[in-house]
Design a protein around this motif. Structure first.
Motif, PDB file in Angstrom:
ATOM      1  N   CYS A  26       0.879  -1.178   0.000  1.00 22.95           N
ATOM      2  CA  CYS A  26       0.000   0.000   0.000  1.00 22.95           C
ATOM      3  C   CYS A  26       0.910   1.220   0.000  1.00 22.95           C
ATOM      4  N   THR A  27       0.948   1.938  -1.089  1.00 21.78           N
ATOM      5  CA  THR A  27       1.851   3.083  -1.191  1.00 21.78           C
ATOM      6  C   THR A  27       1.074   4.381  -1.306  1.00 21.78           C
ATOM      7  N   GLY A  28       1.747   5.467  -1.014  1.00 22.68           N
ATOM      8  CA  GLY A  28       1.147   6.782  -1.158  1.00 22.68           C
ATOM      9  C   GLY A  28       0.190   7.151  -0.041  1.00 22.68           C
ATOM     10  N   ILE A  29       0.243   6.412   1.062  1.00 24.10           N
ATOM     11  CA  ILE A  29      -0.656   6.675   2.176  1.00 24.10           C
ATOM     12  C   ILE A  29       0.134   7.396   3.260  1.00 24.10           C
ATOM     13  N   SER A  30      -0.421   8.486   3.752  1.00 22.14           N
ATOM     14  CA  SER A  30       0.284   9.223   4.808  1.00 22.14           C
ATOM     15  C   SER A  30      -0.714   9.786   5.804  1.00 22.14           C
ATOM     16  N   ALA A  33      -4.628   8.759   7.165  1.00 20.80           N
ATOM     17  CA  ALA A  33      -5.090   7.733   6.220  1.00 20.80           C
ATOM     18  C   ALA A  33      -4.425   6.390   6.513  1.00 20.80           C
ATOM     19  N   ALA A  34      -3.164   6.415   6.942  1.00 20.64           N
ATOM     20  CA  ALA A  34      -2.473   5.173   7.294  1.00 20.64           C
ATOM     21  C   ALA A  34      -3.148   4.513   8.491  1.00 20.64           C
ATOM     22  N   ALA A  35      -3.498   5.305   9.493  1.00 18.72           N
ATOM     23  CA  ALA A  35      -4.190   4.764  10.669  1.00 18.72           C
ATOM     24  C   ALA A  35      -5.560   4.220  10.290  1.00 18.72           C
ATOM     25  N   PHE A  36      -6.258   4.904   9.392  1.00 21.65           N
ATOM     26  CA  PHE A  36      -7.566   4.439   8.924  1.00 21.65           C
ATOM     27  C   PHE A  36      -7.430   3.079   8.248  1.00 21.65           C
TER      28      PHE A  36
END
Length: 162
Positions: A26-30, A33-36
């Protein structure tokens, strides 16, 4: 993304992760949104999750975001901190960090399937107590509970306490 789309996505990711040797990138998540994403996967995966973060500071931020998304869940958030001792310092490790690391290892050994462990890369690179040693020396002592004092003292002495 509506609630049904999110559920379908998390179920798909979760079933993929439960397969042996499965990998999901999973890329491009920061940010939050990562916690979600982690919280969503955690709802459907019947396995403990381990999240490696670049720094201790980013781990604290992720933990706070996860608390928001897992507020109604029974998922346990665990931290595995790194020892922040510089190589040229001749200091003993901080006892609070040691206690937190041992506590997290103990909880991980008990096979809690509803947990998310957050650890910085530095912590991942540091040695841990071997599982067999942890099992031999772990002792749960509770306030008000009676125990064999001599056996407990002997166990503590063998564990390096004085």
């Amino acid at each position: 993304m509506d609630q049904n789309q999110a559920k379908t996505m998390f179920e798909s990711l979760s079933s993929r992760l439960e397969q042996a040797n499965a990998q999901v990138d999973c890329t491009g998540i920061s940010g939050a949104a990562a916690a979600f994403l982690i919280a969503g996967i955690g709802r459907y995966v019947a396995l403990p999750l381990m999240v490696v973060v670049p720094t201790a500071k980013s781990g604290v931020t992720l933990r706070e975001d996860l608390r928001f998304f897992l507020a109604d869940e029974q998922t346990r958030l665990l931290e595995f901190p790194a020892y922040n001792i510089l190589p040229y310092k001749s200091m003993a490790y901080h006892s609070e960090t040691t206690a937190k690391r041992i506590g997290t290892l103990y909880q991980m050994m008990n096979g809690d399937h509803r947990s998310v462990t957050i650890l910085p890369v530095d912590a991942l690179l540091q040695k841990v107590i071997p599982r067999a040693e942890m099992v031999n020396y772990a002792e749960l002592v509770m306030a008000g509970e009676e125990c064999d004092r001599d056996r407990l003292v002997e166990k503590l002495l063998w564990g390096g306490y004085s």
